[in-house]
Design an enzyme around this catalytic site. Structure first.
Site, PDB file in Angstrom:
ATOM      1  CB  SER A  51      -0.910   0.022   1.234  1.00  0.00           C
ATOM      2  OG  SER A  51      -1.521   1.296   1.360  1.00  0.00           O
ATOM      3  CG  HIS A  98      -3.960  -1.639  -1.738  1.00  0.00           C
ATOM      4  ND1 HIS A  98      -5.046  -2.388  -2.137  1.00  0.00           N
ATOM      5  CD2 HIS A  98      -4.401  -0.867  -0.713  1.00  0.00           C
ATOM      6  CE1 HIS A  98      -6.098  -2.091  -1.393  1.00  0.00           C
ATOM      7  NE2 HIS A  98      -5.730  -1.158  -0.522  1.00  0.00           N
ATOM      8  CG  ASP A 132      -5.119   2.107   1.014  1.00  0.00           C
ATOM      9  OD1 ASP A 132      -6.106   1.382   0.807  1.00  0.00           O
ATOM     10  OD2 ASP A 132      -4.059   1.683   1.520  1.00  0.00           O
ATOM     11  CG  MET A 188      -8.073   6.995   2.886  1.00  0.00           C
ATOM     12  SD  MET A 188      -7.158   6.945   4.449  1.00  0.00           S
ATOM     13  CE  MET A 188      -6.444   5.304   4.349  1.00  0.00           C
ATOM     14  CG  HIS A 244      -9.343   0.202  -0.548  1.00  0.00           C
ATOM     15  ND1 HIS A 244      -8.731  -0.078   0.657  1.00  0.00           N
ATOM     16  CD2 HIS A 244     -10.671   0.274  -0.287  1.00  0.00           C
ATOM     17  CE1 HIS A 244      -9.644  -0.158   1.598  1.00  0.00           C
ATOM     18  NE2 HIS A 244     -10.826   0.066   1.057  1.00  0.00           N
ATOM     19  CG  MET A 286     -11.115   3.252   2.249  1.00  0.00           C
ATOM     20  SD  MET A 286      -9.688   3.123   3.348  1.00  0.00           S
ATOM     21  CE  MET A 286      -8.369   3.154   2.132  1.00  0.00           C
ATOM     22  CG  MET A 322     -11.568  -2.626   5.371  1.00  0.00           C
ATOM     23  SD  MET A 322     -10.095  -2.165   4.422  1.00  0.00           S
ATOM     24  CE  MET A 322      -9.123  -1.276   5.667  1.00  0.00           C
ATOM     25  CG  ASP A 331      -6.080  -2.583   3.254  1.00  0.00           C
ATOM     26  OD1 ASP A 331      -5.016  -2.405   3.879  1.00  0.00           O
ATOM     27  OD2 ASP A 331      -6.610  -1.694   2.556  1.00  0.00           O
TER      28      ASP A 331
END
Length: 227
Positions: free
Chosen positions: A10, A35, A37, A39, A68, A70, A139, A175
């Site tokens: 990540s 990966h 992330d 957010m 991913h 979020m 998660m 994750d």
């Protein structure tokens, strides 16, 4: 046939001041996927980066971009992340009321689609989606920050979701808090993609290959008990 084990570092734990260089380093160190992330400071209590950053790092590797989201809402941003270079886009079932619609939007962009569950969300929430996804991400920490400890109670959920998947060609990813110590717990339960942030990036670029190898070896040894 057993799915291959994949390690997906990540970049949340990378040095953001030299992100392209960091992506090249984990590629060379043996990462299977990258990966990413994303957010938004709304769905989770942190803000990371958007599609422009993804687009900027895309030329630095040919590895699979596991994006991913979020964020909430998801649908207005699917096209932008697809065009920025995502290969797979996953989103949280908790992020909106119309998960099927979001999956359709991702597939319409020609991308693989994944669904994500927070630790406290039961797997029954994704059962109606099983025939529409390429990946399920569980998660193993509460989303929002890197460096958190693995939530051990999720291990039983991994096993239950693995049973739900059955023979479907769906990757099962975890994750959060993945280390050489916790990876075997997840892989023994059925996970075949491990997202690792702090455990990969600790020690700087010279340590990345060893860090990835340690996680992979521990995970594959555990899988050897049941493969």
């Amino acid at each position: 046939m057993t799915s291959p084990m994949r390690i997906a570092p990540s970049i949340l734990s990378a040095d953001f001041s030299k992100l392209g260089e960091e992506v090249r380093a984990i590629d060379a160190a043996g990462a299977d996927w990258i990966h990413c992330d994303v957010m938004d400071g709304h769905f989770v209590p942190n803000i990371t980066f958007g599609p422009d950053v993804l687009k900027a790092i895309r030329p630095h590797t040919k590895k699979f971009f596991d994006v991913h989201l979020m964020i909430a809402p998801v649908d207005p941003y699917v096209e932008a992340f697809a065009k920025a270079g995502a290969d797979l886009i996953s989103f949280h079932v908790e992020a909106g009321p119309h998960a099927h619609r979001t999956l359709q939007a991702i597939k319409a962009q020609g991308k693989q689609a994944g669904i994500v569950l927070n630790p406290g969300t039961p797997e029954s929430a994704i059962e109606p989606l099983l025939n529409d996804v390429d990946l399920i991400l569980l998660m193993t920490v509460n989303p929002g920050f890197g460096g958190q400890s693995f939530i051990h109670s999720v291990v039983e959920k991994i096993a239950r979701v693995c049973a739900m998947i059955g023979e479907r060609p769906i990757a099962l990813e975890i994750d959060g808090g993945a280390t050489p110590e916790t990876a075997p717990l997840a892989t023994k339960a059925g996970a075949n993609v491990l997202v690792a942030g702090s455990a990969v990036f600790k020690g700087g670029p010279s340590a990345y290959a060893g860090n990835i190898a340690a996680i992979r070896q521990a995970a594959e040894a555990a899988r050897g008990d049941w493969v």
